[in-house]
Enzyme design. Structure first.
Site, PDB file in Angstrom:
ATOM      1  N   LYS A  37      40.148 -60.717   3.345  1.00 13.90           N
ATOM      2  CA  LYS A  37      39.856 -59.608   4.256  1.00 13.90           C
ATOM      3  C   LYS A  37      38.354 -59.513   4.519  1.00 13.90           C
ATOM      4  CE  LYS A  37      39.865 -56.705   0.193  1.00 13.90           C
ATOM      5  NZ  LYS A  37      40.683 -55.919  -0.722  1.00 13.90           N
ATOM      6  N   ARG A 129      45.691 -44.668  -4.096  1.00 20.56           N
ATOM      7  CA  ARG A 129      45.123 -45.152  -2.842  1.00 20.56           C
ATOM      8  C   ARG A 129      46.327 -45.483  -1.972  1.00 20.56           C
ATOM      9  NH1 ARG A 129      40.719 -50.035  -2.377  1.00 20.56           N
ATOM     10  NH2 ARG A 129      42.612 -51.243  -2.762  1.00 20.56           N
ATOM     11  N   TYR A 246       6.420 -50.856   5.889  1.00 15.08           N
ATOM     12  CA  TYR A 246       6.670 -49.440   6.157  1.00 15.08           C
ATOM     13  C   TYR A 246       6.379 -48.582   4.928  1.00 15.08           C
ATOM     14  CZ  TYR A 246       9.143 -50.227  10.602  1.00 15.08           C
ATOM     15  OH  TYR A 246       9.472 -50.542  11.885  1.00 15.08           O
ATOM     16  N   MET A 294      14.177 -53.919   9.035  1.00 13.23           N
ATOM     17  CA  MET A 294      15.456 -54.290   9.661  1.00 13.23           C
ATOM     18  C   MET A 294      15.605 -55.801   9.788  1.00 13.23           C
ATOM     19  SD  MET A 294      16.942 -53.245  13.400  1.00 13.23           S
ATOM     20  CE  MET A 294      16.862 -51.492  13.076  1.00 13.23           C
TER      21      MET A 294
HETATM   22  C1  LIG Z   1      40.656 -56.552  -1.984  1.00 15.26           C
HETATM   23  C2  LIG Z   1      41.912 -56.637  -2.720  1.00 15.26           C
HETATM   24  C3  LIG Z   1      42.104 -57.615  -3.697  1.00 15.26           C
HETATM   25  C4  LIG Z   1      40.979 -58.498  -4.193  1.00 15.26           C
HETATM   26  O1  LIG Z   1      40.175 -57.745  -5.075  1.00 15.26           O
HETATM   27  P1  LIG Z   1      38.861 -58.329  -5.784  1.00 15.26           P
HETATM   28  O2  LIG Z   1      38.387 -57.219  -6.641  1.00 15.26           O
HETATM   29  O3  LIG Z   1      37.900 -58.645  -4.688  1.00 15.26           O
HETATM   30  O4  LIG Z   1      39.268 -59.534  -6.539  1.00 15.26           O
HETATM   31  C5  LIG Z   1      43.357 -57.721  -4.254  1.00 15.26           C
HETATM   32  N1  LIG Z   1      44.373 -56.896  -3.884  1.00 15.26           N
HETATM   33  C6  LIG Z   1      44.214 -55.923  -2.973  1.00 15.26           C
HETATM   34  C7  LIG Z   1      45.359 -55.045  -2.619  1.00 15.26           C
HETATM   35  C8  LIG Z   1      42.980 -55.748  -2.366  1.00 15.26           C
HETATM   36  O5  LIG Z   1      42.809 -54.777  -1.474  1.00 15.26           O
END
Ligand SMILES: *Cc1c(COP(=O)(O)O)cnc(C)c1O
Length: 353
Positions: A37, A129, A246, A294
């Protein structure tokens, strides 16, 4: 891209694959997938998926359908972690190799009423979550669904002593045999290090694939994958008492030689590296001086006075150390990497300059 970029990411494809193989070995008899992702945690999802698929990885995870859609031609199995909204149904039912991870009873109803193919399901075992409840699953919510993988996600895997780990593990284990899911999957990168009881049938590492080290148990087993490099845009001499950048946070204690680099917080080299980050060239450490801007960052050249305008330096970006230096998480450092870099994959080990 025809215009050459003054900053680049060197991406070590061998290290990526070695990290996956190390995590696969730690996963024991469970299969090892890959979370890709957020564009492969900033590295570029396509390049990551192609390399890991060639190494034998069969299960990939993205957050959204837009992330999945651009990977369908690679022909790997992809699970979309955020499930299906009504707006996603056309995409979700149209692509053979993609399946949703259903998270809510509403998403389950939507998928079931479409009468379509396989799905994954996320169960919440204590993170609060995403996910349907353990009670809903035990009560038959998933009956009649073609579930490939039943998943849950650990809230505290990077804190091995936390009691929630075992509570989540046992709540999840209690669902074995209660659904006709083909597989069960719980562990992310840090979860893999919690031990074989957490592996179930499939693990889902993300961070550690890309060089992140979320727990001490993985130290020494995970190699750095990403090294930003930046070109020197200007050299200057700063007189004793002169300030840099800065808000004039750095005052030269003596006459100093300084280089201004083509990299800044818009590239994900965050302001937390101000006065704490560093770069390397020819084996010499070059400290960040003053505020990161930046698009620009100043480094001291006292140890490498031979460097010139146009030369390249490697930014120190070993993730545990870079996180400590910047106050950002290893996740934020990866996913913050901007779009201005040339992303250059190497097969061999990292170059330093
Ligand atoms: C992002 C994610 C992972 C991977 O987690 P890491 O801590 O980056 O290894 C696995 N499962 C779900 C559901 C996630 O959202």
């Amino acid at each position: 891209m025809n215009v050459s970029a003054p900053m680049r990411l060197d991406l070590d494809g061998d290290a990526l694959v070695r990290n996956w193989k190390a995590l696969a070995a730690l996963s024991g008899s469970a299969a090892c997938g890959a979370a890709v992702k957020a564009d492969g945690y900033g590295l570029g999802a396509r390049a990551v998926v192609e390399r890991l698929a060639a190494a034998g990885c069969r299960d990939f995870f993205v957050a959204t359908w837009a992330e999945a859609e651009v990977l369908t031609d690679i022909g790997v199995s992809i699970s979309v972690l955020h499930g299906v909204r009504e707006d996603d149904m056309a995409t979700a039912t149209g692509a053979q190799s993609l399946r949703p991870t259903l998270n809510t009873p509403e998403q389950v109803r939507r998928w079931r009423s479409a009468g379509v193919g396989k799905c994954d399901v996320m169960v919440d075992t204590g993170m609060n979550r995403l996910g349907v409840s353990v009670e809903d699953v035990a009560g038959g919510l998933l009956d009649g669904l073609k579930v490939d993988t039943l998943m849950s996600h650990l809230a505290c895997a990077d804190d091995p002593g936390h009691l929630l780990n075992e509570r989540q593990r046992s709540a999840f284990a209690g669902l074995a045999g209660k659904t006709d899911a083909r597989r069960m999957s719980l562990a992310n990168s840090a979860g893999i290090a919690l031990g074989s009881g957490y592996a179930f049938d499939l693990t889902r590492p993300g961070l550690a694939l890309y060089g992140g080290v979320p727990v001490a148990a993985l130290e020494g087993r995970i190699a750095q994958v990403v090294t930003p490099h930046a070109q020197i845009l200007q050299r200057r001499s700063v007189k004793a008492g002169g300030t840099i950048g800065y808000n004039a946070t750095f005052t030269a204690p003596r006459d100093m030689e300084v280089a201004i680099l083509n990299i800044g917080y818009a590239d994900g080299y965050f302001r937390g590296f101000s006065d704490t980050g560093s770069a390397h060239a020819d084996g010499r450490r070059l400290p960040v001086l003053g505020r990161v801007s930046m698009d620009l960052t100043a480094i001291g050249l006292d140890t490498a006075p031979h460097l010139r305008e146009g030369d390249w330096v490697a930014i120190d970006f070993a993730l545990p150390a870079a996180a400590a230096a910047s106050g950002m998480s290893q996740y934020e450092l990866l996913t913050g990497l901007g779009q201005r870099y040339e992303r250059r994959w190497t097969a061999g080990s990292q170059s330093s300059g």
